[in-house]
Motif scaffolding. Structure first.
Motif, short mmCIF file in Angstrom:
data_model
loop_
_atom_site.label_atom_id
_atom_site.label_comp_id
_atom_site.label_asym_id
_atom_site.label_seq_id
_atom_site.Cartn_x
_atom_site.Cartn_y
_atom_site.Cartn_z
N GLU A 46 0.84 -1.20 0.00
CA GLU A 46 0.00 0.00 0.00
C GLU A 46 0.87 1.25 0.00
O GLU A 46 2.01 1.24 0.47
CB GLU A 46 -0.91 0.01 1.23
CG GLU A 46 -1.97 -1.07 1.20
CD GLU A 46 -2.91 -0.97 2.40
OE1 GLU A 46 -2.65 -0.11 3.28
OE2 GLU A 46 -3.89 -1.74 2.47
N ASN A 47 0.32 2.34 -0.53
CA ASN A 47 1.04 3.61 -0.53
C ASN A 47 1.14 4.17 0.88
O ASN A 47 0.32 3.87 1.75
CB ASN A 47 0.33 4.62 -1.43
CG ASN A 47 0.34 4.22 -2.88
OD1 ASN A 47 1.22 3.48 -3.32
ND2 ASN A 47 -0.63 4.68 -3.65
N GLY A 48 2.17 5.01 1.08
CA GLY A 48 2.31 5.69 2.36
C GLY A 48 1.17 6.69 2.57
O GLY A 48 0.48 7.06 1.62
N MET A 49 1.01 7.14 3.81
CA MET A 49 -0.10 8.03 4.14
C MET A 49 0.37 9.22 4.97
O MET A 49 1.55 9.30 5.35
CB MET A 49 -1.17 7.24 4.92
CG MET A 49 -1.84 6.15 4.08
SD MET A 49 -2.82 5.00 5.08
CE MET A 49 -1.54 3.91 5.67
N ASN A 50 -0.56 10.10 5.25
CA ASN A 50 -0.28 11.27 6.07
C ASN A 50 0.05 10.83 7.49
O ASN A 50 -0.17 9.68 7.88
CB ASN A 50 -1.50 12.20 6.05
CG ASN A 50 -1.18 13.57 6.61
OD1 ASN A 50 -0.02 13.87 6.89
ND2 ASN A 50 -2.20 14.39 6.80
N LYS A 51 0.57 11.76 8.28
CA LYS A 51 0.90 11.52 9.69
C LYS A 51 1.94 10.41 9.86
O LYS A 51 1.91 9.64 10.81
CB LYS A 51 -0.36 11.21 10.49
CG LYS A 51 -1.38 12.34 10.51
CD LYS A 51 -2.57 12.01 11.39
CE LYS A 51 -3.55 13.18 11.42
NZ LYS A 51 -4.75 12.88 12.26
N LEU A 52 2.86 10.35 8.89
CA LEU A 52 3.98 9.39 8.93
C LEU A 52 3.52 7.93 8.97
O LEU A 52 4.26 7.05 9.40
CB LEU A 52 4.89 9.67 10.15
CG LEU A 52 5.51 11.06 10.22
CD1 LEU A 52 6.35 11.20 11.48
CD2 LEU A 52 6.38 11.31 8.98
N LYS A 53 2.32 7.68 8.48
CA LYS A 53 1.82 6.31 8.49
C LYS A 53 2.39 5.52 7.30
O LYS A 53 2.31 5.97 6.16
CB LYS A 53 0.29 6.29 8.43
CG LYS A 53 -0.37 6.81 9.69
CD LYS A 53 -1.89 6.74 9.56
CE LYS A 53 -2.57 7.24 10.83
NZ LYS A 53 -4.06 7.20 10.68
N TYR A 54 2.93 4.36 7.61
CA TYR A 54 3.48 3.48 6.58
C TYR A 54 2.35 2.72 5.89
O TYR A 54 1.36 2.34 6.51
CB TYR A 54 4.44 2.46 7.19
CG TYR A 54 5.81 3.00 7.49
CD1 TYR A 54 5.99 4.32 7.94
CD2 TYR A 54 6.93 2.22 7.34
CE1 TYR A 54 7.24 4.81 8.22
CE2 TYR A 54 8.21 2.71 7.62
CZ TYR A 54 8.35 4.00 8.07
OH TYR A 54 9.59 4.50 8.35
N GLY A 55 2.53 2.47 4.59
CA GLY A 55 1.58 1.62 3.88
C GLY A 55 1.75 0.16 4.32
O GLY A 55 2.84 -0.27 4.69
N LYS A 56 0.68 -0.59 4.26
CA LYS A 56 0.72 -2.00 4.65
C LYS A 56 1.51 -2.81 3.62
O LYS A 56 1.37 -2.61 2.43
CB LYS A 56 -0.71 -2.53 4.77
CG LYS A 56 -0.81 -3.96 5.25
CD LYS A 56 -2.26 -4.40 5.33
CE LYS A 56 -2.37 -5.85 5.78
NZ LYS A 56 -3.79 -6.31 5.82
N ALA A 57 2.33 -3.73 4.10
CA ALA A 57 3.10 -4.60 3.20
C ALA A 57 2.16 -5.56 2.47
O ALA A 57 1.15 -6.02 3.02
CB ALA A 57 4.14 -5.39 3.98
#
Length: 421
Positions: free
Chosen positions: A70-81
């Motif tokens: 998954e793509n990265g997100m706001n608030k430094l959230k990593y995308g799911k592998a």
């Protein structure tokens, strides 16, 4: 039906893109880069399963894909592998690269596991590019593509001892006498259409796997008859029992048959000369056998161990199995007879090609594709990062060595740029 070969296409998951995002919170008027990284793509994994005996499943489905990250997100959230995909194959399966024919991996043991295609890396979010001089990076890194390749699965039987010989010499009968295997038996050539495996037990902790290899004929190593499809199974056995119809019941000469079968083996793979053979002079219950046995012993007894008997009556069958077991123990077979050197044709993911075609200068490759997708050409910092990468990877030097001059056009990843040093 025995399926021992399959061609499949494999594709690992793509890594998710990093996010370009900004911190937007009360009492944080300056904000700052806040984009998280993309998740890695799923791997394609192949695993050996002793509960499987054919490659039948791969006959109906030819393409396998792992999940994208998954793509990265706001608030430094990593995308799911992305989730890995695990393909199970029988023990004894070879995985070959379709393009080169090289062996990538040999699954000799249960639970052997190999990552055949690695998932792409997740791209960095813009938060990773913040430095003391670059306070507000307006770009992120794209995820990389997952590896993909076409492979050939080839199942080669893992047996300690193999039965070889012309059709109708009694191999299937012998296998049925010494194991619980029940191959189809009748008085016709090629009634055994698939290799049969049987477990021979001589006592506590004294057992081995015996394979009945389908009958061969002259020219099998050149593709005549069915035998060429099964010669490969002989490579994986440690000891061979060469079964001869010593009675000559089909007006054949047993000694001549012995030489012809070995010629086919050696033509297929010269290394088979080194494989130990025991000769089983079968059908001794038929009166015409004694004369042929004397001739056979005179010619071969100095080089080969010859055991006379009858698969039909059981005469000397146990002795034959005991001799085979002794050889298996002495040799310490490790099944490395087929291919010692495993070939791994890995293409470096970050390769860059710089070339001149007629009067055009071209820069391309997987790394360039990723770099182009990661660059925001409307942002000064991102453009600077792009140029630094070209210089760091010697693209500028390579272009200059090809004769490019100031102001000339260069095609980078499908886009036209003007060259300035």
């Amino acid at each position: 039906m025995f399926i021992d070969s399959a061609k499949i296409r494999l594709k690992a998951g793509r890594g998710g893109d990093g996010a370009v995002a900004w911190r937007r919170e009360k009492y944080e008027p300056a904000g700052g880069p806040h984009g998280g990284d993309g998740g890695r793509g799923g791997d394609v994994i192949i695993k050996a399963d002793e509960g499987l005996h054919t490659l039948m499943d791969f006959r109906y489905k030819r393409e396998y894909k792992a999940q994208n990250g998954e793509n990265g997100m706001n608030k430094l959230k990593y995308g799911k592998a992305g989730e890995d995909i695990i393909l199970k194959v029988p023990v004894g399966t070879l995985v070959k690269d379709e393009e080169t024919g090289g062996v990538i991996y040999d699954f000799k043991n249960k639970d052997d596991e190999f990552v055949i295609c690695h998932g792409g890396r997740g791209g960095h979010g813009n938060a990773k590019y913040k430095t003391s001089t670059r306070r507000s990076p307006n770009f992120a890194q794209a995820g990389t593509k997952g590896e993909e390749r076409s492979v050939i699965l080839e199942l080669k039987l893992l047996a300690d001892v193999g039965l070889v010989g012309f059709p109708n010499v009694g191999k299937s009968t012998l296998l049925s006498q010494v194991s619980k295997a029940r191959p189809k038996i009748s008085n016709y050539h090629f009634t055994t259409l698939t290799p049969n495996l049987g477990l021979v037990s001589l006592g506590p902790e004294e057992s081995f796997v015996l394979a009945d290899i389908p009958g061969l004929i002259e020219g099998a190593s050149q593709g005549i008859g069915l035998g060429d499809e099964f010669l490969k199974h002989i490579e994986r056995t440690g000891v061979l029992i060469h079964v001869l119809d010593i009675s000559g019941s089909e007006n054949r000469d047993p000694l001549e048959d012995f030489y012809k079968i070995n010629e086919e083996l050696y033509n297929y793979n010269e290394k088979l000369r080194d494989k130990t053979q025991i000769i089983f002079a079968n059908k001794m219950d038929i009166p015409s056998s004694k004369k042929n046995l004397e001739k056979l012993k005179k010619a071969l007894s100095s080089k080969y161990q010859i055991i006379e008997g009858s698969a039909a009556t059981g005469e000397n069958v146990k002795l034959l199995m005991q001799k085979a077991y002794q050889l298996v123990q002495e040799k310490g077979i490790d099944y490395k007879t087929y291919d010692e050197a495993y070939v791994e044709n890995k293409v470096r993911e970050e390769a860059i090609t710089v070339r001149k075609e007629n009067d055009d200068y071209i820069v391309e490759g997987p790394y360039i594709d990723k770099l182009m997708r990661s660059t925001n050409f409307n942002d000064y910092e991102s453009l600077k990062y792009f140029q630094e990468n070209l210089r760091k990877n010697n693209v500028i030097e390579k272009l200059k060595s090809l004769g490019i001059e100031e102001g000339q056009s260069v095609n980078i990843g499908g886009y036209e740029f003007e060259f300035f040093n």
